[in-house]
Design an enzyme around this catalytic site. Sequence first.
Site: not given
Length: 574
Positions: A294, A513
């Site tokens: 990410d 998450d």
Amino acid sequence: MAGASALVAAGLVTLPASSALAAPGCSVTYSANQWQGGFTASITIRNVGDPINGWTLRFTFPDSGQRVSQGWSATWSQSGSQVTAQSMSWNGNLATGASTSIGFNGSWSGSNPAPTSFSVNNVACNGTAPTTPPTGGPTGGPTTPPTTPPTTPPGTGGPNPGRVDNPYAGATGYVNPEWKAKAESVSGGNRVSSTPTGVWIDRIAAIEGTPDSSSNGPMGVRDHLDEALAQGVGYIQFVIYNLPGRDCAALASNGELEADEIDQYKTAYIDPIAAIQADPAYRSLRIINIIEIDSLPNLVTNVSPRETATANCDTMKANGNYVKGVGYALAKLGALPNTYNYIDAGHHGWIGWDDNFRASAQIFAEAARAEGSTTANVHGFIANTANYSATVEPYLNVTEQNRQSTWIDWNRYVDEQRFAQALRTELISQGFSSNIGMLIDTSRNGWGGSARPTGPVTSGDINQQVDGSRIDRRIHLGNWCNQSGAGLGERPRANPATGIDAYVWIKPPGESDGSSTLIDNDEGKGFDRMCDPTYGGNPRNNNNMSGALSGAPISGAWFSAQFQQLMQNAYPAL
């Protein structure tokens, strides 16, 4: 006596304290990898006395030609042959039995014997040291610096065969006992609890272990490596995940380091990890590092003047710390002979569009050449880390006609395998080795269960055909948090397709998450509305509902309800 001789032969020195636990005491382990004129030393300090609040390590080089040139995880100085290392703010407190790892690069002329005595806070760590040089030597050791390290250095973990083309091939993987216990706490979890998963090092404290954390467990990096040796496995997977200004386009996975704390990232995070992984005891293991998920694609997709731009991503683009951090991690970890670095490459629903695809590959190449690194430090790339995109869409191919559908939305790809294979070709054109391999995280992209299509839909309009044929049941490709309806995907295996080194489970199934609502925590993890099942979206998911499950804890914490759903919807079925 035999054990001491073995340590001497391996270039490993352990000096225990002679004092009782009620008084100050220390144990120091010193190991070194040597080449002609230079060496890298790793030192582990263990407190066997009363708790220490700040420490100073001292030792003397036996030869006047030995010099410290660069150190990490301590403030280093040298006067003559006397070397001093003082603790940093983050590693100065050592409880009884606790340890910390530091290290340095050095130079030598003449000879390079190991130090024979150490002291911590002026308390001698007494013992017997070898008089022979550390690993390698002037009469037969390697002659090149760590950027091209020796491929067969000895070590207590067994001989190192050198890097292989595919570290997953012919090797068994490490089973994280902490995740295994969580999986087996859920009914039916024992069906998958012995599957290798990634070990996430998502903050500095995780290097030593965090017994009070809701996400990381008490085991640190060295603990996992020791356990891997005990299991007798061939490889272990770590996720290097703590860049400054981490995940600039999200909040749930924000990290502890501010956007400008690149020096802290280097000295307090990467250097200690590299020092532990460099221990010759672990040379028999293939250590696989997943580098900073990410991060780099954000510098293409979420910066101005894009509609999806965020101020945080603009900052990281301007200061260059994503590129610098990834380059530094690659250089430090790639200098070790038994490590395999795979850079995170996002997924097809992120960079599969024409205006993102090549630009992202160019950013990857830039990072691979930053901070003294080269593309030789990159063994490959990983797609779909912690995401839900299907590995293969069996009933759907991209055509010029269906690219216009709402789901495909002009993307060139509909699944991760075809995306990864195409990206590999593009990366090679950007200067990466033709031998690079790709990984696909299949931990949560199975999309089984009753909603899974059994064949293509050929009737209706283009949206009805695409939506009826796709196995990925998300509301939108941009949805990434605790997705409702997801299932366990393909089990890890090597060489599943051309150019693919392995299917892997890097995201441990059942670990959240991000939280569904705001939850205060001391791990730097924020609340992202994309994890809120009531959220109506933003430009990054085309203002669709988030598709997230309710009741989720902070990222990395155990989410039992999600794990149950993943098992229920597994494909192949359990």
